[in-house]
Each structure stands twice: as structure tokens, then as C-alpha cells.
Design a protein around this motif. Structure first.
Motif, mmCIF file in Angstrom:
data_model
loop_
_atom_site.group_PDB
_atom_site.id
_atom_site.type_symbol
_atom_site.label_atom_id
_atom_site.label_comp_id
_atom_site.label_asym_id
_atom_site.label_seq_id
_atom_site.Cartn_x
_atom_site.Cartn_y
_atom_site.Cartn_z
ATOM 1 N N ASN A 1 -49.371 62.669 14.339
ATOM 2 C CA ASN A 1 -48.731 61.385 14.069
ATOM 3 C C ASN A 1 -48.033 61.413 12.717
ATOM 4 O O ASN A 1 -48.522 62.018 11.756
ATOM 5 C CB ASN A 1 -49.764 60.259 14.104
ATOM 6 N N TYR A 2 -46.910 60.754 12.637
ATOM 7 C CA TYR A 2 -46.084 60.716 11.432
ATOM 8 C C TYR A 2 -46.877 60.253 10.209
ATOM 9 O O TYR A 2 -46.666 60.740 9.093
ATOM 10 C CB TYR A 2 -44.900 59.777 11.669
ATOM 11 N N HIS A 3 -47.821 59.312 10.409
ATOM 12 C CA HIS A 3 -48.562 58.734 9.290
ATOM 13 C C HIS A 3 -49.889 59.443 9.023
ATOM 14 O O HIS A 3 -50.594 59.096 8.068
ATOM 15 C CB HIS A 3 -48.825 57.252 9.553
ATOM 16 N N SER A 4 -50.242 60.431 9.830
ATOM 17 C CA SER A 4 -51.511 61.132 9.653
ATOM 18 C C SER A 4 -51.434 62.116 8.489
ATOM 19 O O SER A 4 -50.359 62.606 8.147
ATOM 20 C CB SER A 4 -51.876 61.889 10.928
ATOM 21 N N ASP B 1 -44.107 59.298 16.457
ATOM 22 C CA ASP B 1 -44.536 57.978 16.006
ATOM 23 C C ASP B 1 -45.599 57.440 16.960
ATOM 24 O O ASP B 1 -46.071 58.144 17.858
ATOM 25 C CB ASP B 1 -43.339 57.028 15.878
ATOM 26 N N ASP B 2 -45.978 56.183 16.782
ATOM 27 C CA ASP B 2 -47.056 55.610 17.587
ATOM 28 C C ASP B 2 -46.688 55.492 19.063
ATOM 29 O O ASP B 2 -47.574 55.369 19.910
ATOM 30 C CB ASP B 2 -47.433 54.228 17.046
ATOM 31 N N ASP B 3 -45.389 55.536 19.373
ATOM 32 C CA ASP B 3 -44.928 55.448 20.761
ATOM 33 C C ASP B 3 -44.690 56.815 21.386
ATOM 34 O O ASP B 3 -44.202 56.917 22.514
ATOM 35 C CB ASP B 3 -43.636 54.621 20.843
#
Length: 393
Positions: free
Chosen positions: A198-201, A224-226
Motif C-alpha cells: 500500500n502507498y501509505h504502508s 492505493d486503497d482501491d
């Protein structure tokens, strides 16, 4: 024409290839790091010699390969990030793959079909003797650092890779009509199992995936989340980075890592973040061992000409989704931007994409940017293997 293609031998694909840069199995990881930095090669071959064994390679045999990504992943291990100087003293053997058949020694007279069979069955590099030399040098195992690629008996060797074989087949693509024009979806070569983060991980969560993608000659998708493809952490990109990327992976998110490894070296603000977080975590060993302000990417575009700089690269919308009005195949100056196609892309088109940008895979995405899977050289070669076998039978 078909008979002429089948008559080609491995030696025909080795013309003009340089000899391997090699190290003995007794070398350390620091020796490998120095060898990679001083060599034009992205991979260093690792050899072992048995003076009492007489074989076609005069007792010397390649037992593996090492690149910068192996070293980066090793430095990112929990027990190594605090003491990288100690980690670099480890033997290169700890970096070698334990998967049998990844490296295969072959005779120059091996046929094209035999080489493809080996690759389809898991071989990534074929080691081929390329010439004899009259010079007599010390045995490989006696060298403390970079060893000559001429072994006992005056033999030199080169790599034959999946890319070499694909490039060779592309020069005779007309013989594979109409198969080459079929879509990758209809040929069934899209692999749905992919590696993602994930991008934010935290980027550190992707270390195992990076190592796995290196072994499988694929990449790690940053989504991303999608599930929309935002970028990639590619072993191909990391191969051209320096060892300080280990510090970036340890301290940054996956999204920030994309900016760190993108073209032109790491942005100064992200470099300061890496330094601050290393100090916060008392990981000053990395600061002492490596220069935090060294370029994360020694040079940005090693495979492109100056004319290619004018080719437009893919753009994304504010949501991060790919704009389908742009060319998917252009990733000329952006190392973290993935090469993508769609399920309806033809086999030959995907081959050209991968060959042009020197990677072994292409991501497959839908209209909305979501990832369908990945197409690899090994899957493409399976198609050609079946076609060539039908020519023989």
C-alpha cells in the motif's frame, strides 16, 4: 526460414557479449559492493573452484549471482540495520539463492530450443564459455576482491539472459505469425498473483516482497486503497541505486520511497527525513557507514538516448489513476513509474515494451488503473517454446 531459426545455437546469441565480472565464494559482501560500484555490470557472478575436479569448466563453476538489490535487502534485515559495517563483512554465500537451476552452465552448441526449455523450467542466467585466452591467471578462489573472468585453462564466460533470448526471437517475429499478434489475455500468459504494498504502508514491509520479486524477475506494485497502480518498487530500479537506499526503505513509507528512487536522485527534503528518522531510532551506524547525501541513483537513464527525453511519459489524474490518452509504454525518465499494458495488448507489442525499457515484465491494468496481473518473459517464452516444438514435430 523456420529451419534456419531452429538451427541457431546458444553461441549465436552470445556474439559481442562481454565476459562476466566474477568473485570467489570466499569473498565478502563488501567485496561484492565494491565490485558492483566499479563494474559496468549490474550482477556479479560468484564462483567456486575445485582444483582436483576436472570438468569442462576446469573445476570452476558459477554457483550464483549477486546484484545491488541483494545487498540492499540484506542490509534492511532487523539484525543488520544497526550494524551495516558488520553485515558487510558477511560472506557473499549468505546472499545466494538456494533455488536449484537458477544458474545453468551450458555448452555453446546448445540449441535455441534447449536454451528456451531451461529458461521456462526456471533458469534465469545461462553461463556460456565465449573464448579461450593464452593468459594464465591465478585461480578464482585465490582472489581477495574482483577476480578475473578467465578461469583455469584460459576460459572466459558470459551470461545469456531471458532478455537476450526474447530479443533474439523478436528479430524473427514474422515466423511466429499469427501467434505474435494474439492478445496476452487470449494466450493465457497474464499472471494474476502479484506482489503489492500500500502507498501509505512503511516501505520496510515490502522488503520480503522486493527479495521475492528479484528472485522471480518481477516487481512490487505500489497501490492505493482501491487497488489502483500508483507506482512500483522495481529490482531493476534498485539495481542502479546505491546501498543508502536501505536507510530509505527502513525509514520511509512506500509512497515516499517512490519519490526517493525516482529520477535525479533523492529530493533533499526526503533525504533530511531519512537522516532525522535514523537518528531518532538510534540507527547512526548507517550514517557512519554510508554517506546520507550520496545520490540514491548514480545515473538516471542508463539505457536511453538523449532523443528519448522528448517522449512523453504517462500522466496520472489527481486520483492517481492513469490517463489512458497517454502512452503506457513510455517511462523514459521516471524510474518509479511502471510500464503497463492492457489485457488486449498483443504479445509482440508487450515484447517491444519490455525490450525497449530493459525489464523482464509488464504490468497489466484495466481501464480504471486497477491491476489485473503481470506478464513475464518466462510466460512469453513458454508460448514460443510451444510454437517451436510444433515446427519440430
Amino acid at each position: 526460414m523456420a529451419a534456419r531459426l531452429l538451427a541457431h545455437e546458444v553461441s549465436d546469441m552470445c556474439l559481442g557479449k562481454p565476459p562476466l565480472t566474477s568473485l570467489p565464494i570466499s569473498a565478502t559482501i563488501r567485496h561484492a559492493l565494491d565490485a558492483l560500484k566499479s563494474s559496468q555490470d549490474t550482477h556479479i557472478s560468484i564462483w567456486t573452484c575445485d582444483l582436483h575436479h576436472h570438468s569442462t569448466t576446469d573445476g570452476c563453476r558459477c554457483v550464483g549471482k549477486i546484484c545491488m538489490v541483494d545487498i540492499i535487502c540484506y542490509l534492511c534485515r532487523e539484525d543488520n540495520i544497526s550494524s551495516p559495517s558488520v553485515a558487510l563483512k558477511s560472506p557473499v554465500s549468505v546472499l545466494l539463492s538456494h533455488v536449484p537451476g537458477v544458474i545453468e552452465h551450458v555448452d555453446p552448441s546448445y540449441s535455441l530450443l534447449e536454451a528456451i526449455d531451461l529458461i521456462v523450467n526456471g533458469a534465469q542466467n545461462l553461463v556460456v564459455p565465449i573464448k579461450n585466452t593464452a593468459s594464465k591467471r591465478k585461480q578464482l578462489r585465490q582472489q581477495p576482491s574482483i577476480a578475473p573472468t578467465t578461469h583455469a585453462g584460459g576460459r572466459e564466460f558470459c551470461w545469456l539472459t531471458q532478455e537476450d533470448v526474447i530479443r533474439f526471437l523478436l528479430s524473427s517475429i514474422g515466423l511466429f505469425s499469427p501467434t505474435a499478434a494474439y492478445s496476452i489475455e487470449s494466450l493465457g500468459i497474464i499472471t494474476p498473483e502479484i506482489l503489492t504494498v500500500n502507498y501509505h504502508s512503511p516501505a520496510s514491509k515490502a522488503v520480503d516482497a522486493i527479495a521475492t520479486s528479484l528472485a522471480g524477475q518481477t516487481s512490487v506494485a505500489v497501490v492505493d486503497d482501491d487497488g489502483v497502480l500508483i507506482g512500483e518498487i522495481s529490482p531493476f530500479t534498485l539495481t542502479y541505486c546505491d546501498e543508502m537506499v536501505a536507510a530509505a526503505i527502513t525509514t520511509l513509507t512506500a509512497g515516499d520511497l517512490l519519490a526517493y528512487i525516482d529520477c535525479g536522485g533523492p529530493p533533499e527534503d526526503i533525504t533530511r527525513i531519512v537522516e532525522a528518522r535514523l537518528k531518532e531510532r538510534n540507527l547512526t551506524g548507517m550514517l557512519d557507514e554510508f554517506s546520507i547525501y550520496s545520490s540514491g541513483i548514480p545515473y538516471c537513464n542508463s539505457t536511453s538516448s538523449s532523443d528519448e527525453e522528448t517522449i512523453p511519459s504517462p500522466t496520472t489524474t489527481r486520483s492517481g489513476r492513469y490517463n489512458r490518452s497517454d502512452s503506457f509504454s513510455a517511462r523514459i525518465m521516471r524510474r518509479a513509474e511502471p510500464i503497463v499494458c492492457n489485457p488486449g495488448s498483443s504479445l509482440v507489442a508487450v515484447m517491444i515494451q519490455a525490450i525497449a525499457l530493459r525489464v523482464n515484465y509488464v504490468w497489466v491494468i484495466e481501464e480504471d488503473g486497477s491491476v489485473v496481473g503481470i506478464v513475464k518473459f518466462s510466460g512469453m517464452l513458454k508460448v514460443f517454446q510451444e510454437h517451436l516444438e510444433s515446427m519440430v514435430n
